[in-house]
Design a protein around this motif. Structure first.
Motif, PDB file in Angstrom:
ATOM      1  N   ARG A 196       0.835  -1.227   0.144  1.00 56.65           N
ATOM      2  CA  ARG A 196       0.071   0.042  -0.005  1.00 56.65           C
ATOM      3  C   ARG A 196       0.819   1.135   0.085  1.00 56.65           C
ATOM      4  NH1 ARG A 196      -5.357  -0.265   0.832  1.00 56.65           N
ATOM      5  NH2 ARG A 196      -6.263  -1.874   1.436  1.00 56.65           N
ATOM      6  N   THR A 215      -3.744  -0.808  -6.310  1.00 57.61           N
ATOM      7  CA  THR A 215      -3.654  -1.645  -4.915  1.00 57.61           C
ATOM      8  C   THR A 215      -4.825  -1.499  -3.927  1.00 57.61           C
ATOM      9  OG1 THR A 215      -1.292  -1.463  -5.103  1.00 57.61           O
ATOM     10  CG2 THR A 215      -2.105  -1.615  -2.975  1.00 57.61           C
ATOM     11  N   GLY A 216      -5.624  -0.374  -3.791  1.00 55.02           N
ATOM     12  CA  GLY A 216      -6.297  -0.232  -3.111  1.00 55.02           C
ATOM     13  C   GLY A 216      -7.869  -1.216  -3.300  1.00 55.02           C
ATOM     14  N   ASP A 261     -12.323  -1.218   2.527  1.00 55.87           N
ATOM     15  CA  ASP A 261     -11.750  -1.809   1.318  1.00 55.87           C
ATOM     16  C   ASP A 261     -12.954  -2.948   0.892  1.00 55.87           C
ATOM     17  OD1 ASP A 261      -8.622  -2.062   3.001  1.00 55.87           O
ATOM     18  OD2 ASP A 261      -9.781  -0.518   1.934  1.00 55.87           O
TER      19      ASP A 261
END
Length: 268
Positions: A196, A215-216, A261
């Motif tokens: 992250r 990535t998130g 997320d």
């Protein structure tokens, strides 16, 4: 948006027989770091070997740098015996070999070696014996060796393993600096915090590609649990069994996998 340095579509990788990793489609752009994440045995090392021409591949699209010295690597373990009487500067100078061939290094090559040592924050240790450096310093020295080849693409295999906090921070800063210089990086890691912190996109695999995106969007509870079923993973430096992921994500103040997320993107 920069052009891709690596472009792979519908690829499989292996060593003959059934592929170790299949269904792979991703790219790495200049100035971008991509995390390669998956449990042990997922095919990460096989993918790196395939990019280096050390493993077999089949692909609809397979574009990687092919000129001598354009790919640099940082392996998980050093092949240099710490007892060997060689200085940091001499180790880093080995990285010029792919570019030089049979030519003798000149003034420009020495400048490149010095710049590589400075880039990883070890200028004051250039004359030190390599074996006398700390583990983190040796790791950064090996990264400098890779940089000395002036690569367009860097393959870093678990570069943060076993590093203390200071060495991790120094290596993260080096990765950020390299991105700013337009180097493309593919980094294998089990540490989601580090992914992250420094990786723009993430390729999540376990025998097949599970996700490739920002990535998130990739490091969601659902996707990571799918990839790491019956394995362990690091969250904030703590090794947790897969069954503990969800609880850790709900209760740890600086957890990697947050509740929001899970809603960031649906699984692919």
């Amino acid at each position: 948006m920069s052009a891709p340095v690596v472009e792979i579509a519908d690829a499989s990788f292996g060593y003959g027989g059934a592929p170790v990793l299949s269904g792979v489609s991703f790219e790495v752009r200049a100035g971008e770091a991509v995390a390669l994440i998956g449990p042990n045995g997922a095919g990460k090392s096989t993918l790196l070997a395939g990019l280096l021409g050390l493993a077999q591949h089949e692909a609809r699209v397979f574009r990687v740098p092919s000129a001598r010295g354009e790919i640099g690597t940082l392996p998980q373990s050093s092949e240099i015996d710490p007892a060997f009487p060689v200085t940091l500067e001499q180790v880093v100078a080995m990285g010029r070999t792919p570019r030089l061939g049979l030519k003798w290094p000149g003034r420009a090559d020495k400048r490149i070696v010095a710049d590589a040592i400075e880039a990883v924050g070890l200028a004051e240790h250039r004359g030190a014996r390599f074996g006398d450096l700390s583990g983190g310093q040796r790791q950064r020295g090996l990264l400098a060796r890779a940089l000395a080849g002036e690569p367009r693409l860097l393959l870093l295999d678990e570069p943060f393993n076993g590093l203390d906090h200071g060495s991790r921070d120094a290596l993260l800063e080096t990765v950020r600096r390299l991105k700013g210089q337009g180097v493309a990086l593919l980094i294998t890691t089990h540490d989601l915090d580090l992914a992250r912190a420094v990786c723009d996109r993430t390729l999540l695999v376990n025998g097949r590609q599970i996700a490739f995106d920002e990535t998130g969007c990739v490091l969601t509870l659902e996707r990571v649990e799918a990839a790491f079923a019956s394995h362990v993973i690091e969250i904030d430096g703590h090794t947790l069994a897969t069954t503990e992921h969800h609880e850790a994500a709900h209760h740890h103040h600086h957890h990697v996998l947050r509740d929001d997320d899970a809603a960031a993107a649906p699984p692919r």
